[in-house]
Structure formats: C-alpha cells, structure tokens
Design an enzyme around this catalytic site. Structure first.
Site, PDB file in Angstrom:
ATOM      1  N   GLU A   1     -11.235   6.676 -55.262  1.00  0.00           N
ATOM      2  CA  GLU A   1     -10.028   5.847 -55.227  1.00  0.00           C
ATOM      3  C   GLU A   1     -10.368   4.363 -55.070  1.00  0.00           C
ATOM      4  O   GLU A   1      -9.710   3.509 -55.640  1.00  0.00           O
ATOM      5  CB  GLU A   1      -9.083   6.296 -54.102  1.00  0.00           C
ATOM      6  CG  GLU A   1      -8.359   7.609 -54.398  1.00  0.00           C
ATOM      7  CD  GLU A   1      -7.436   7.537 -55.611  1.00  0.00           C
ATOM      8  OE1 GLU A   1      -7.087   6.436 -56.056  1.00  0.00           O
ATOM      9  OE2 GLU A   1      -7.085   8.609 -56.129  1.00  0.00           O
TER      10      GLU A   1
ATOM     11  N   CYS B   1       7.516  11.402 -74.880  1.00  0.00           N
ATOM     12  CA  CYS B   1       8.598  12.130 -74.209  1.00  0.00           C
ATOM     13  C   CYS B   1       8.741  13.552 -74.745  1.00  0.00           C
ATOM     14  O   CYS B   1       9.126  14.463 -74.006  1.00  0.00           O
ATOM     15  CB  CYS B   1       9.916  11.379 -74.371  1.00  0.00           C
ATOM     16  SG  CYS B   1       9.835   9.688 -73.738  1.00  0.00           S
TER      17      CYS B   1
ATOM     18  N   TYR C   1     -14.613  -6.800 -59.083  1.00  0.00           N
ATOM     19  CA  TYR C   1     -13.859  -6.840 -57.816  1.00  0.00           C
ATOM     20  C   TYR C   1     -14.780  -6.475 -56.643  1.00  0.00           C
ATOM     21  O   TYR C   1     -14.643  -5.439 -56.014  1.00  0.00           O
ATOM     22  CB  TYR C   1     -12.648  -5.906 -57.863  1.00  0.00           C
ATOM     23  CG  TYR C   1     -11.636  -6.316 -58.892  1.00  0.00           C
ATOM     24  CD1 TYR C   1     -10.714  -7.333 -58.618  1.00  0.00           C
ATOM     25  CD2 TYR C   1     -11.599  -5.723 -60.140  1.00  0.00           C
ATOM     26  CE1 TYR C   1      -9.792  -7.734 -59.569  1.00  0.00           C
ATOM     27  CE2 TYR C   1     -10.682  -6.128 -61.104  1.00  0.00           C
ATOM     28  CZ  TYR C   1      -9.777  -7.130 -60.803  1.00  0.00           C
ATOM     29  OH  TYR C   1      -8.869  -7.530 -61.737  1.00  0.00           O
TER      30      TYR C   1
ATOM     31  N   CYS D   1       3.197   9.421 -70.246  1.00  0.00           N
ATOM     32  CA  CYS D   1       4.166   8.333 -70.049  1.00  0.00           C
ATOM     33  C   CYS D   1       3.432   7.000 -70.212  1.00  0.00           C
ATOM     34  O   CYS D   1       3.295   6.211 -69.278  1.00  0.00           O
ATOM     35  CB  CYS D   1       4.819   8.450 -68.672  1.00  0.00           C
ATOM     36  SG  CYS D   1       6.346   7.509 -68.562  1.00  0.00           S
TER      37      CYS D   1
ATOM     38  N   TYR E   1      -1.490   2.038 -51.322  1.00  0.00           N
ATOM     39  CA  TYR E   1      -1.670   3.060 -52.352  1.00  0.00           C
ATOM     40  C   TYR E   1      -2.842   3.984 -52.008  1.00  0.00           C
ATOM     41  O   TYR E   1      -2.711   5.210 -52.042  1.00  0.00           O
ATOM     42  CB  TYR E   1      -1.911   2.419 -53.736  1.00  0.00           C
ATOM     43  CG  TYR E   1      -2.528   3.429 -54.662  1.00  0.00           C
ATOM     44  CD1 TYR E   1      -1.742   4.425 -55.226  1.00  0.00           C
ATOM     45  CD2 TYR E   1      -3.906   3.455 -54.898  1.00  0.00           C
ATOM     46  CE1 TYR E   1      -2.299   5.418 -56.012  1.00  0.00           C
ATOM     47  CE2 TYR E   1      -4.481   4.438 -55.683  1.00  0.00           C
ATOM     48  CZ  TYR E   1      -3.672   5.411 -56.236  1.00  0.00           C
ATOM     49  OH  TYR E   1      -4.229   6.402 -56.995  1.00  0.00           O
TER      50      TYR E   1
ATOM     51  N   GLN F   1      -7.960  -1.091 -59.942  1.00  0.00           N
ATOM     52  CA  GLN F   1      -8.037  -2.068 -61.051  1.00  0.00           C
ATOM     53  C   GLN F   1      -9.099  -1.708 -62.088  1.00  0.00           C
ATOM     54  O   GLN F   1      -9.546  -2.581 -62.828  1.00  0.00           O
ATOM     55  CB  GLN F   1      -8.384  -3.491 -60.546  1.00  0.00           C
ATOM     56  CG  GLN F   1      -7.836  -3.855 -59.231  1.00  0.00           C
ATOM     57  CD  GLN F   1      -6.504  -4.549 -59.353  1.00  0.00           C
ATOM     58  OE1 GLN F   1      -6.060  -4.857 -60.456  1.00  0.00           O
ATOM     59  NE2 GLN F   1      -5.847  -4.778 -58.258  1.00  0.00           N
TER      60      GLN F   1
ATOM     61  N   ASP G   1       0.559   3.968 -57.843  1.00  0.00           N
ATOM     62  CA  ASP G   1      -0.245   2.985 -58.575  1.00  0.00           C
ATOM     63  C   ASP G   1       0.576   2.525 -59.790  1.00  0.00           C
ATOM     64  O   ASP G   1       1.748   2.874 -59.925  1.00  0.00           O
ATOM     65  CB  ASP G   1      -1.610   3.584 -58.972  1.00  0.00           C
ATOM     66  CG  ASP G   1      -1.462   4.720 -59.987  1.00  0.00           C
ATOM     67  OD1 ASP G   1      -0.311   5.099 -60.304  1.00  0.00           O
ATOM     68  OD2 ASP G   1      -2.498   5.227 -60.445  1.00  0.00           O
TER      69      ASP G   1
ATOM     70  N   LEU H   1     -19.236  -3.427 -61.923  1.00  0.00           N
ATOM     71  CA  LEU H   1     -17.948  -2.732 -61.788  1.00  0.00           C
ATOM     72  C   LEU H   1     -16.801  -3.702 -61.458  1.00  0.00           C
ATOM     73  O   LEU H   1     -15.636  -3.384 -61.658  1.00  0.00           O
ATOM     74  CB  LEU H   1     -18.053  -1.645 -60.709  1.00  0.00           C
ATOM     75  CG  LEU H   1     -16.991  -0.535 -60.693  1.00  0.00           C
ATOM     76  CD1 LEU H   1     -16.918   0.175 -62.038  1.00  0.00           C
ATOM     77  CD2 LEU H   1     -17.293   0.489 -59.604  1.00  0.00           C
TER      78      LEU H   1
ATOM     79  N   TRP I   1     -14.429  13.725 -59.561  1.00  0.00           N
ATOM     80  CA  TRP I   1     -14.142  13.630 -58.123  1.00  0.00           C
ATOM     81  C   TRP I   1     -13.036  14.593 -57.682  1.00  0.00           C
ATOM     82  O   TRP I   1     -12.690  14.652 -56.520  1.00  0.00           O
ATOM     83  CB  TRP I   1     -13.752  12.202 -57.746  1.00  0.00           C
ATOM     84  CG  TRP I   1     -12.802  11.574 -58.704  1.00  0.00           C
ATOM     85  CD1 TRP I   1     -11.452  11.681 -58.732  1.00  0.00           C
ATOM     86  CD2 TRP I   1     -13.164  10.728 -59.811  1.00  0.00           C
ATOM     87  NE1 TRP I   1     -10.939  10.974 -59.778  1.00  0.00           N
ATOM     88  CE2 TRP I   1     -11.956  10.371 -60.460  1.00  0.00           C
ATOM     89  CE3 TRP I   1     -14.378  10.248 -60.323  1.00  0.00           C
ATOM     90  CZ2 TRP I   1     -11.947   9.542 -61.583  1.00  0.00           C
ATOM     91  CZ3 TRP I   1     -14.357   9.425 -61.437  1.00  0.00           C
ATOM     92  CH2 TRP I   1     -13.160   9.081 -62.055  1.00  0.00           C
TER      93      TRP I   1
HETATM   94 FE1  SF4 Z   1       7.980   9.067 -69.349  1.00  0.00          FE
HETATM   95 FE2  SF4 Z   1       9.272  10.032 -71.490  1.00  0.00          FE
HETATM   96 FE3  SF4 Z   1       8.495  11.650 -69.536  1.00  0.00          FE
HETATM   97 FE4  SF4 Z   1      10.489   9.954 -69.131  1.00  0.00          FE
HETATM   98  S1  SF4 Z   1      10.466  11.644 -70.587  1.00  0.00           S
HETATM   99  S2  SF4 Z   1       8.800  10.346 -67.716  1.00  0.00           S
HETATM  100  S3  SF4 Z   1       9.775   8.188 -70.315  1.00  0.00           S
HETATM  101  S4  SF4 Z   1       7.151  10.456 -70.911  1.00  0.00           S
END
Ligand code: SF4
Length: 361
Positions: free
Chosen positions: A45, A205, A90, A198, A128, A50, A146, A88, A28
């Site tokens: 979207e 990180c 909901y 993340c 959102y 969910q 989100d 799907l 999309w």
């Molecule tokens: Fe997330 Fe780590 Fe990046 Fe911070 S450094 S936004 S905790 S992945």
C-alpha cells in the site's frame, strides 16, 4: 431503472460476488480464504501510493526478497532502503517506510496496530492507507477510498459536486456501503472495479456488477464523473545541473539532507530550483572550476507542487581532482547503484545520449 444504492447490502453483495470470479491476482494479495500478512499489505500500500501496479511489482518483489519481515527491514540502514527505492519516486515514502518499520519492530514487537487510529499514528500512513490495512489485514469495517474508489462511488451515487468539495459526500457514501462481512475483500473488490471496469474515460458498464444500482449510469452521466474543479497551472521552476566527470570516469555527487524534497537521495551538483532562475548566473554556482559545456535543450520533471526544467552543464576534470566539500566521487561502475531520483536519472541519461566529449580543465 437504478435503485437508490445508499448502503444497499445487495450492491455490496454484487461487488463481492464479482470479486470472487474476477479478482486481480496481485503478488501482495492473500489467496481466497487465506489470512493477509499485514507486512505485505502495508509494504504494497505504501508503494502503490501515487504509483501504478506495474511500476510497483518489481520493487515489491525486491523488497520482500531482501527484507521478508518488518523486523529485518528495521535492522537495515536508511541508505539501503533509499537505494532499493530509487526510481519509484515520492521518496518521502521510503523515509517514512523505514521510520515506520523501526517503530513497529521496536515498540510493537513486530506487530502492526490493528485499528485505523493506531495505524494512522505511524509515519507515512494516512487515512486511505490506514483504512486499507485495517480492512485487508485485520478485517475491520473501514472504507479505503483511493482515486479509483472515489470515481466508482461518485458514479454509483451520481455525485455531481466537483472534487475536492465532493470528498465529504463520497466518504459518507463509501463508508455506508462497506459490508459487515468480508470488509477486506470488499475494499480490494472496489479497487479492482475502479481499475478494471469503472475506468476514467470509458466505464465498461455493460460488464459491471453494480450497473443496476448505478445512478450515474442510469442518468447517462457516468463518464463525466467525478467532476473536478479547474486545476491551477503548476508553477514552473528552473535550475541547472552539473555533470562533472573525472578522467577515470568517476562522477561528482552529493547526498541531499534527510528532510525536505527528495531528502536522503543522491544528486548531481546543481543550482537551486527557482521560478526566477537566471540562466546567466548558473555557472557561478558550479561546484568547481572547470570548462563546462552546456547541453542543448533541457529536461523536464513534474513534482506535486511545481514543474521543473533543468539545463545541464558537462565538464571533465583531471583524475587527481579532489571533491569539493560536501561532495564525493562515485566510480562509473557504481553510478547505477546510487539512490538517484527520477529527475537525476533523466539528467544522466541526457548526458549519455549527447555523447559529449569534454576537454580537461
Ligand atoms: Fe462504473 Fe458503469 Fe459500474 Fe456505474 S455501472 S459503477 S459507471 S462501470
């Protein structure tokens, strides 16, 4: 040492530069430099609310192939939309999707409103989704927050307040971070960052473009954020479902009312779903008289506000048996095309697995 990333343009620029190299290729999404199609953004979207990207992809492809424009979607029938949405989950989303398509096609000449406020006034579009469409499809400076983005922001700014109380602070931080240029790419970049680096349990990180700005990482608390207030147990409701098969293989079903839980979906006959369900009275609520047999065990399904356990009763009746008022027989070959929600599919699957053969009535 992490700098205070408060609305830091360098942090936003780092996110965008990373996005240019690592953006997820999603069906999309417009290609780099291409204008996004508001219909595609909206459809995806709504489906992604969910729901995982993997689960959405085949549904998105099927909807787009069948209804390539919002005008064509608005011209179809609600039953067709529900059927295409079946599985799907909901299901209020499907009802709202159709209602929204009718308004956009009928009142706005097939054009979606370009502002968050205009979008929010449409059925099925919350804060959102309005922000995501406004940013991605119309280049508005809007923060689409989100679950993934909430996690990134909570970590980036080391917001220790537990959710849901932290939402106000997260919103303020997220809004301040949105750059004036490329807000749509930025919104998608933040979603990708949360979905690919993340991650909830183990943020990567070491590969993150905003590591040098991230207070959660600098303080060694990233993986524990966002904090959550202890969840209350979902109450458990119980009930019974009746799988009634006619001698020719047809199965007794009914369509739920348009409004309310699973509105407009198709279901097998059943009792109400109650916390104080009395199993001994289940058969008193059967849709017709027959020799029912109870399957071993039960099937479980989680809804937003409660968990459900259903016991299953199976009966076979003669080929000339009429459907009771409010019900209809659906032929065996059409069973797979009915707009059954996930819970009913589980019931039918349990009956199939049981291999139970039931005598005539
Ligand atoms: Fe997330 Fe780590 Fe990046 Fe911070 S450094 S936004 S905790 S992945």
């Amino acid at each position: 040492m992490a700098s205070q990333a408060r609305g830091d343009p360098a942090a936003a620029a780092a996110v965008l530069a990373w996005y240019d190299r690592h953006r997820r290729d999603l069906p999309w999404r417009a290609g780099p430099g291409e204008a996004a199609d508001p219909y595609k953004v909206w459809l995806s979207e709504i489906m992604l609310q969910q729901t995982t990207v993997a689960a959405v992809k085949p549904y998105y492809a099927a909807f787009l192939a069948r209804w390539p424009t919002v005008g064509l979607l608005a011209e179809t029938r609600m039953e067709e939309v529900m059927r295409a949405w079946a599985g799907l989950g909901y299901y209020s989303r499907a009802r709202n999707l159709f209602a929204c398509a009718k308004i956009v096609a009928g009142e706005f000449g097939g054009r979606f409103p370009a502002t968050e406020a205009g979008l929010r006034a449409l059925p099925g579009i919350g804060a959102y989704t309005a922000a995501a469409i406004a940013a991605i499809a119309f280049g508005r400076r809007a923060a689409a927050i989100d679950g993934n983005v909430m996690r990134v922001i909570a970590r980036l700014f080391a917001i220790e307040t537990p959710l849901p109380a932290a939402k106000t602070a997260i919103k303020a931080r997220a809004e301040a971070l949105v750059p004036g240029a490329r807000p749509g790419d930025f919104a998608q970049a933040m979603m990708d960052l949360g979905a690919t680096l993340c991650l909830p349990k183990q943020p990567a990180c070491g590969r993150c473009p905003v590591r040098e700005f991230c207070l959660g990482h600098a303080r060694g608390v990233a993986a524990s954020l966002p904090r959550k207030a202890p969840r209350r147990e979902r109450p458990r409701r119980r009930g019974a479902a009746f799988f009634v098969r006619r001698a020719d293989g047809a199965v007794l079903v009914r369509t739920r009312p348009d409004k309310g839980l699973l509105g407009g979906m198709v279901e097998l006959p059943g009792t109400g779903w109650e916390t104080a369900f009395d199993e001994t009275l289940a058969l008193a609520n059967a849709p017709l008289k027959a020799r029912f047999r109870k399957l071993e065990g039960s099937i479980d399904q989680a809804f937003t506000h409660f968990a459900l356990s259903l016991t299953i009763y199976v009966a076979e009746v003669r080929g000339d048996r009429r459907a009771p008022s409010g019900y209809r027989w659906t032929p065996a070959r059409a069973l797979g095309n009915e707009a059954f929600p996930g819970v009913m599919r589980k019931v039918i699957e349990a009956v199939r697995r049981s291999g139970i053969i039931v005598g005539g009535d």
